[in-house]
Design an enzyme around this catalytic site. Structure first.
Site, short mmCIF file in Angstrom:
data_model
loop_
_atom_site.label_atom_id
_atom_site.label_comp_id
_atom_site.label_asym_id
_atom_site.label_seq_id
_atom_site.Cartn_x
_atom_site.Cartn_y
_atom_site.Cartn_z
N ASN A 1 0.88 -1.33 -0.05
CA ASN A 1 -0.03 -0.15 -0.09
C ASN A 1 0.85 1.41 -0.01
O ASN A 1 0.35 2.34 0.39
CB ASN A 1 -0.99 0.01 1.01
CG ASN A 1 -0.50 -0.18 2.50
OD1 ASN A 1 0.83 -0.15 2.65
ND2 ASN A 1 -1.33 -0.34 3.41
N GLU B 1 9.79 5.97 15.87
CA GLU B 1 10.23 5.62 14.50
C GLU B 1 11.28 6.45 13.86
O GLU B 1 12.25 6.05 13.09
CB GLU B 1 8.78 5.51 13.49
CG GLU B 1 7.98 4.42 14.21
CD GLU B 1 6.70 4.41 13.46
OE1 GLU B 1 5.90 3.37 13.63
OE2 GLU B 1 6.45 5.23 12.42
P1 ATP Z 1 1.40 1.61 8.32
O1 ATP Z 1 1.68 1.25 9.57
O2 ATP Z 1 2.06 0.90 7.29
O3 ATP Z 1 1.29 3.32 7.94
P2 ATP Z 1 -1.46 1.43 8.83
O4 ATP Z 1 -1.13 2.02 9.91
O5 ATP Z 1 -2.44 2.12 7.85
O6 ATP Z 1 -0.03 1.25 7.76
P3 ATP Z 1 -1.38 -1.02 10.16
O7 ATP Z 1 -2.81 -1.97 10.67
O8 ATP Z 1 -0.37 -0.34 11.19
O9 ATP Z 1 -1.96 0.03 8.98
O10 ATP Z 1 -0.54 -2.33 9.28
C1 ATP Z 1 0.81 -2.26 8.96
C2 ATP Z 1 0.91 -2.57 7.60
O11 ATP Z 1 0.76 -3.99 7.66
C3 ATP Z 1 0.01 -2.12 6.39
O12 ATP Z 1 0.28 -1.03 6.08
C4 ATP Z 1 -0.23 -3.14 5.46
O13 ATP Z 1 1.25 -2.93 4.67
C5 ATP Z 1 -0.04 -4.31 6.22
N1 ATP Z 1 -1.29 -4.89 6.71
C6 ATP Z 1 -2.27 -4.29 7.48
N2 ATP Z 1 -3.45 -5.18 7.40
C7 ATP Z 1 -3.21 -6.21 6.55
C8 ATP Z 1 -4.05 -7.12 6.14
N3 ATP Z 1 -5.13 -7.56 6.80
N4 ATP Z 1 -3.37 -7.81 5.15
C9 ATP Z 1 -2.25 -7.83 4.71
N5 ATP Z 1 -1.44 -6.78 5.12
C10 ATP Z 1 -1.85 -5.98 6.09
#
Ligand code: ATP
Ligand code: MG
Length: 140
Positions: free
Chosen positions: A114, A128
């Site tokens: 993403n 971080e």
């Molecule tokens: P980030 O931490 O990368 O900024 P975020 O805070 O929107 O993204 P988090 O819930 O922290 O999302 O999840 C960290 C990362 O793990 C996501 O950006 C994505 O790349 C991956 N991720 C999250 N949920 C899923 C899922 N259901 N399936 C696969 N990968 C996921």
């Protein structure tokens, strides 16, 4: 409103497609300043350490594999409400749910690939930022 800092990562799916400049333009258009930036190849140990909070999640192993699949660009963004502003510019984790015009709506390939990471709180941002940068690397 005091200025704040947050940690951003342009992920391997985006560096692979040569999108660093276009993503940076979106940050700058929204008033976020890139005050530190470096491109690097994460090791498995570094990616595991960075995402340690997600260790118990079912997607952890795949996430680490993805994050070391190519170069990333780590950056410090500065601006008013930078943590929240950056998450607004990024859009929802799942690009299908991301608002129009956000980085993830425009560029993300999937919920995993993403395109960007952004810190989710000021406390995590400080941790971080320290993970990737020394004070001397950050020029505000
Ligand atoms: P980030 O931490 O990368 O900024 P975020 O805070 O929107 O993204 P988090 O819930 O922290 O999302 O999840 C960290 C990362 O793990 C996501 O950006 C994505 O790349 C991956 N991720 C999250 N949920 C899923 C899922 N259901 N399936 C696969 N990968 C996921
Ligand atoms: Mg997160």
């Amino acid at each position: 409103m005091p200025s704040e800092r947050t940690l951003s990562i342009i992920k391997p799916d985006a560096t692979r497609r040569n999108l660093t400049g276009r993503i940076n333009a979106l940050f700058e258009e929204k008033g976020l300043r890139i005050i530190a930036q470096k491109r690097l190849q994460l090791t498995q140990a570094q990616a595991e350490a960075f995402y340690a909070v997600h260790k118990a999640r079912p997607f952890f192993k795949d996430l680490v594999t993805f994050m070391i699949s190519g170069p990333v660009v780590a950056q410090v963004l500065e601006g008013e409400n930078a943590v929240a502003k950056n998450r607004e510019v990024m859009g929802a984790t799942d690009p299908k749910k991301a608002e129009q015009g956000t980085i993830r709506a425009l560029h993300a390939e999937s919920i995993e690939a993403n395109s960007v990471h952004g810190s989710d709180s000021a406390e995590n941002a400080a941790q971080e930022i320290a993970f990737f940068f020394a004070g001397i690397d950050i020029v505000g």
